[in-house]
Design a protein around this motif. Structure first.
Motif, PDB file in Angstrom:
ATOM      1  N   SER A   3       7.296  55.742  86.563  1.00 30.61           N
ATOM      2  CA  SER A   3       8.284  56.483  85.785  1.00 30.61           C
ATOM      3  C   SER A   3       9.365  57.055  86.689  1.00 30.61           C
ATOM      4  CB  SER A   3       7.612  57.617  85.000  1.00 30.61           C
ATOM      5  OG  SER A   3       6.701  57.104  84.044  1.00 30.61           O
TER       6      SER A   3
ATOM      7  N   ARG B 273      10.212  55.705  89.548  1.00 31.93           N
ATOM      8  CA  ARG B 273      11.001  54.527  89.957  1.00 31.93           C
ATOM      9  C   ARG B 273      12.045  54.181  88.893  1.00 31.93           C
ATOM     10  NH1 ARG B 273       9.128  49.157  92.971  1.00 31.93           N
ATOM     11  NH2 ARG B 273      11.004  47.911  92.702  1.00 31.93           N
ATOM     12  N   ALA B 274      11.639  54.209  87.635  1.00 29.02           N
ATOM     13  CA  ALA B 274      12.544  53.836  86.546  1.00 29.02           C
ATOM     14  C   ALA B 274      13.696  54.823  86.386  1.00 29.02           C
ATOM     15  CB  ALA B 274      11.754  53.734  85.245  1.00 29.02           C
ATOM     16  N   VAL B 275      13.450  56.095  86.728  1.00 25.64           N
ATOM     17  CA  VAL B 275      14.471  57.115  86.500  1.00 25.64           C
ATOM     18  C   VAL B 275      15.498  57.184  87.634  1.00 25.64           C
ATOM     19  CG1 VAL B 275      13.509  59.184  87.612  1.00 25.64           C
ATOM     20  CG2 VAL B 275      14.662  59.395  85.420  1.00 25.64           C
TER      21      VAL B 275
ATOM     22  N   LEU C  52      19.008  56.369  86.937  1.00 26.46           N
ATOM     23  CA  LEU C  52      19.515  57.045  85.750  1.00 26.46           C
ATOM     24  C   LEU C  52      19.971  58.479  85.999  1.00 26.46           C
ATOM     25  CD1 LEU C  52      16.800  55.862  83.179  1.00 26.46           C
ATOM     26  CD2 LEU C  52      19.013  54.806  83.681  1.00 26.46           C
TER      27      LEU C  52
ATOM     28  N   LEU D 104      12.044  63.683  85.428  1.00 21.36           N
ATOM     29  CA  LEU D 104      11.691  62.613  84.500  1.00 21.36           C
ATOM     30  C   LEU D 104      12.482  62.679  83.195  1.00 21.36           C
ATOM     31  CD1 LEU D 104       7.801  62.453  84.937  1.00 21.36           C
ATOM     32  CD2 LEU D 104       9.527  60.908  85.882  1.00 21.36           C
TER      33      LEU D 104
ATOM     34  N   HIS E 112      15.496  62.719  82.798  1.00 23.22           N
ATOM     35  CA  HIS E 112      16.669  61.853  82.860  1.00 23.22           C
ATOM     36  C   HIS E 112      16.371  60.450  82.335  1.00 23.22           C
ATOM     37  CE1 HIS E 112      19.419  64.622  84.834  1.00 23.22           C
ATOM     38  NE2 HIS E 112      18.396  65.028  85.565  1.00 23.22           N
ATOM     39  N   GLY E 113      15.098  60.162  82.122  1.00 24.58           N
ATOM     40  CA  GLY E 113      14.742  58.883  81.524  1.00 24.58           C
ATOM     41  C   GLY E 113      14.884  58.897  80.009  1.00 24.58           C
TER      42      GLY E 113
ATOM     43  N   ASN F 142      12.803  59.925  77.716  1.00 24.82           N
ATOM     44  CA  ASN F 142      11.597  59.622  76.948  1.00 24.82           C
ATOM     45  C   ASN F 142      10.795  60.916  76.742  1.00 24.82           C
ATOM     46  OD1 ASN F 142       9.042  58.779  76.016  1.00 24.82           O
ATOM     47  ND2 ASN F 142       9.210  56.822  77.084  1.00 24.82           N
TER      48      ASN F 142
ATOM     49  N   GLU G 106       8.935  55.602  94.371  1.00 25.55           N
ATOM     50  CA  GLU G 106       7.671  55.295  93.699  1.00 25.55           C
ATOM     51  C   GLU G 106       6.493  55.429  94.665  1.00 25.55           C
ATOM     52  OE1 GLU G 106       5.641  51.782  90.952  1.00 25.55           O
ATOM     53  OE2 GLU G 106       7.302  51.291  92.299  1.00 25.55           O
TER      54      GLU G 106
END
Length: 229
Positions: A108, A110-112, A115, A155, A157-158, A160, A211
Motif C-alpha cells: 500500500s 508502494r502504491a501511494v 500519488l 496512506l 493519499h491513496g 481508499n 515498500e
C-alpha cells in the motif's frame, strides 16, 4: 418547510456543546487507545472510569463514552460495577497481526508513492517530527498516537477509506510492550527517526525502496510488541 423547527440561539448553542463533547470523546479515545497499545495501561488489569479520568485530567463521562468505543474494538471488556478490563494478546495474536500487516501495508505504501503531491510533504514531515519529539520526551502515549496519525495520513493519499479502516484496526490490535525499555535505553528516538527515512524514499519517488523499508519497519515493530528491542 411546514413542521420544521426554527434554528434558535439555544439550539445552535446545544450543537456547539455536542460538537465539543464529541471532539473531547475522540481525543480521550485516541489517548486511551494509545495508552493500551503502549502498555501504559496494563493488560489483564481492570481500570475504573474515575481512575482513568484522573489520569487523563478529564471527567468520567468522556472516559466511559470512549471506553464503550474501545469495547467495540475489542481492546477492553466492560466489567459491570467495576470498570474496564484491558484485553491481553498472545504471541500467536501478534504473529497473525504482523502477517496481515505485511500483506497490506508495504504494498500500500508502494502504491501511494506516486500519488503524494509535492505540497503534502511539509505536513507529513511535521507529523513524522511529532513522533520524534514524543520519543525524545519519553511520551509513550503521544508516540503511539503520532505514529498512528502519520501512517494513516500517508496512506490517505491513496484515497481508499476501507484500507485506512483496516490499517487502523490492525494497529489497534497491537501491544508495544517494549517501548518503555527503548526509552530507558535511549533508542526510541532512533526508531522514531525511521519515519523520516520512509518519507525520504516516498519523496524521492522510490516506490520499491519505500515498500522494502516498510516491510523492515513492521518486522522491527514486531520485536517491540514482544517486549524486545
Amino acid at each position: 418547510m411546514d413542521g420544521e423547527r426554527p434554528v434558535t440561539e439555544k439550539s445552535t448553542t446545544h450543537l456547539r456543546t455536542v460538537g465539543k463533547r464529541e471532539i473531547l470523546r475522540d481525543r480521550v479515545r485516541n489517548a486511551l487507545r494509545a495508552a493500551i497499545i503502549s502498555g501504559e495501561l496494563t493488560p489483564g488489569t481492570v481500570y475504573s472510569a474515575p481512575t482513568l479520568a484522573a489520569k487523563f485530567g478529564v471527567s468520567s463521562t468522556p472516559v466511559r463514552e470512549a471506553m464503550i468505543d474501545l469495547v467495540k474494538e475489542e481492546l477492553v471488556v466492560a466489567q459491570p460495577n467495576k470498570g474496564f478490563l484491558i484485553t491481553e494478546v498472545s504471541e500467536q495474536d501478534l504473529d497473525e497481526v504482523t502477517a496481515v500487516r505485511l500483506l497490506v501495508e508495504p504494498p500500500s505504501v508502494r502504491a501511494v508513492v506516486p500519488l503524494v503531491p509535492a505540497e503534502a510533504f511539509p505536513a507529513l514531515r511535521e507529523l513524522a517530527q511529532r513522533i520524534v519529539e514524543a520519543a525524545e520526551k519519553g511520551d509513550l502515549i503521544g508516540y503511539v498516537e503520532a505514529d498512528r496519525v502519520f501512517h494513516l495520513a500517508l496512506l490517505a493519499h491513496g484515497g481508499n477509506r476501507r484500507l485506512l479502516d483496516v490499517v487502523s484496526s490492525l494497529r489497534a490490535q497491537t501491544r508495544l510492550l517494549g517501548l518503555a525499555p527503548l526509552v530507558s535505553k535511549g533508542t526510541l528516538v532512533e526508531s522514531a527517526a525511521e519515519h523520516h527515512q520512509l518519507l525520504d524514499f516516498v519523496e524521492s519517488r522510490n516506490a520499491e525502496a519505500a515498500e522494502l523499508f516498510m516491510h523492515r519497519h513492521i518486522g522491527h515493530v514486531r520485536g517491540i510488541w514482544a517486549g524486545g528491542t
